[in-house]
Scaffold this motif. Structure first.
Motif, mmCIF file in Angstrom:
data_model
loop_
_atom_site.group_PDB
_atom_site.id
_atom_site.type_symbol
_atom_site.label_atom_id
_atom_site.label_comp_id
_atom_site.label_asym_id
_atom_site.label_seq_id
_atom_site.Cartn_x
_atom_site.Cartn_y
_atom_site.Cartn_z
ATOM 1 N N UNK A 1 0.851 -1.192 0.000
ATOM 2 C CA UNK A 1 0.000 0.000 0.000
ATOM 3 C C UNK A 1 0.887 1.241 0.000
ATOM 4 N N UNK A 2 0.715 2.142 -0.964
ATOM 5 C CA UNK A 2 1.549 3.351 -0.975
ATOM 6 C C UNK A 2 1.124 4.326 0.126
ATOM 7 N N UNK A 3 2.108 4.862 0.828
ATOM 8 C CA UNK A 3 1.868 5.846 1.882
ATOM 9 C C UNK A 3 2.601 7.134 1.525
ATOM 10 N N UNK A 4 1.928 8.245 1.714
ATOM 11 C CA UNK A 4 2.539 9.554 1.490
ATOM 12 C C UNK A 4 3.005 10.079 2.841
ATOM 13 N N UNK A 5 4.175 10.708 2.880
ATOM 14 C CA UNK A 5 4.768 11.174 4.133
ATOM 15 C C UNK A 5 4.697 12.699 4.194
ATOM 16 N N UNK A 6 4.138 13.199 5.304
ATOM 17 C CA UNK A 6 4.041 14.635 5.548
ATOM 18 C C UNK A 6 4.772 14.958 6.841
ATOM 19 N N UNK A 7 5.257 16.169 6.954
ATOM 20 C CA UNK A 7 5.827 16.666 8.210
ATOM 21 C C UNK A 7 5.219 18.020 8.499
ATOM 22 N N UNK A 8 5.249 18.408 9.773
ATOM 23 C CA UNK A 8 4.791 19.757 10.112
ATOM 24 C C UNK A 8 5.839 20.442 10.978
ATOM 25 N N UNK A 9 5.562 21.674 11.327
ATOM 26 C CA UNK A 9 6.534 22.490 12.063
ATOM 27 C C UNK A 9 6.773 22.007 13.488
ATOM 28 N N UNK A 10 5.840 21.263 14.049
ATOM 29 C CA UNK A 10 5.995 20.750 15.411
ATOM 30 C C UNK A 10 6.802 19.457 15.444
ATOM 31 N N UNK A 11 7.295 19.008 14.303
ATOM 32 C CA UNK A 11 8.097 17.791 14.259
ATOM 33 C C UNK A 11 7.296 16.522 14.095
ATOM 34 N N UNK A 12 6.009 16.626 13.777
ATOM 35 C CA UNK A 12 5.191 15.435 13.565
ATOM 36 C C UNK A 12 5.442 14.874 12.172
#
Length: 182
Positions: free
Chosen positions: A32-43
């Motif tokens: 299953x393809x997963x897309x990876x995101x990050x945010x400014x809080x380090x999540x």
């Protein structure tokens, strides 16, 4: 975001194991393809990737055109949910998770066509009460992978599906599959 209380360590190759319970609940299988995101809080956020979702606005316009031309309820799905729906009763489908039976038909690349009086109709969404009327389902194939489906559904017992409806969903699915390849 909901906390699960599960903590996992990253191994020496940078891998993290997603617990089986979460994979089962979210229908994440091997490959299953997963897309990876990050945010400014380090999540770091993993989201199932949907190529059809990339065509969200286009898919909505396409189902509206299908519905207008045929007077039928039309839907475009990916492997997880109804990406776009139009026609009478479309609110019951839009954005909802697809049924396991539909997911299996997509994976099997099976074209399905049923009329109101025939058995074997496939529920489109999870917990769909009844599948009473005619339906035609055509998987969308992109680069050799089944990535979703185009569905036409009748609104009354008078709707009888045959070759024209099959050809219409095959054309729509073929077109969307080629759009995804570009």
């Amino acid at each position: 975001m909901k906390a699960t209380g599960i903590v996992r360590r990253i191994d020496d190759l940078g891998r993290v194991v997603i617990p089986k319970e979460i994979r089962r609940t979210l229908r994440i299988k091997e490959g299953t393809p997963l897309e990876i995101f990050t945010d400014r809080e380090g999540e770091v956020i993993l989201k199932k990737y949907s190529p059809i979702g990339e065509l969200g606005v286009f898919a909505k316009e396409y189902v509206e055109a299908l519905s207008q031309a045929t007077g039928l309820l039309s839907c475009i799905t990916d492997h997880d949910q109804v990406v776009a729906a139009a026609g009478q009763g479309s609110r019951e489908y839009s954005g909802k998770g697809i049924s396991r039976e539909l997911e299996e038909a997509i994976t099997a690349r099976e074209t399905k066509c049923f009329n109101a009086n025939e058995n074997g109709k496939i529920p489109v969404v999870e917990n769909q009460k009844e599948v009473n009327f005619a339906q035609t389902i055509q998987p969308i194939i992109c680069a050799g992978d089944a990535i979703g489906a185009v569905i036409l559904m009748g609104k009354s017992e008078k709707d009888v599906f045959g070759n024209p409806e099959k050809m219409l969903v095959q054309t729509a699915a073929g077109f969307l599959g080629r759009q995804m390849e570009q």
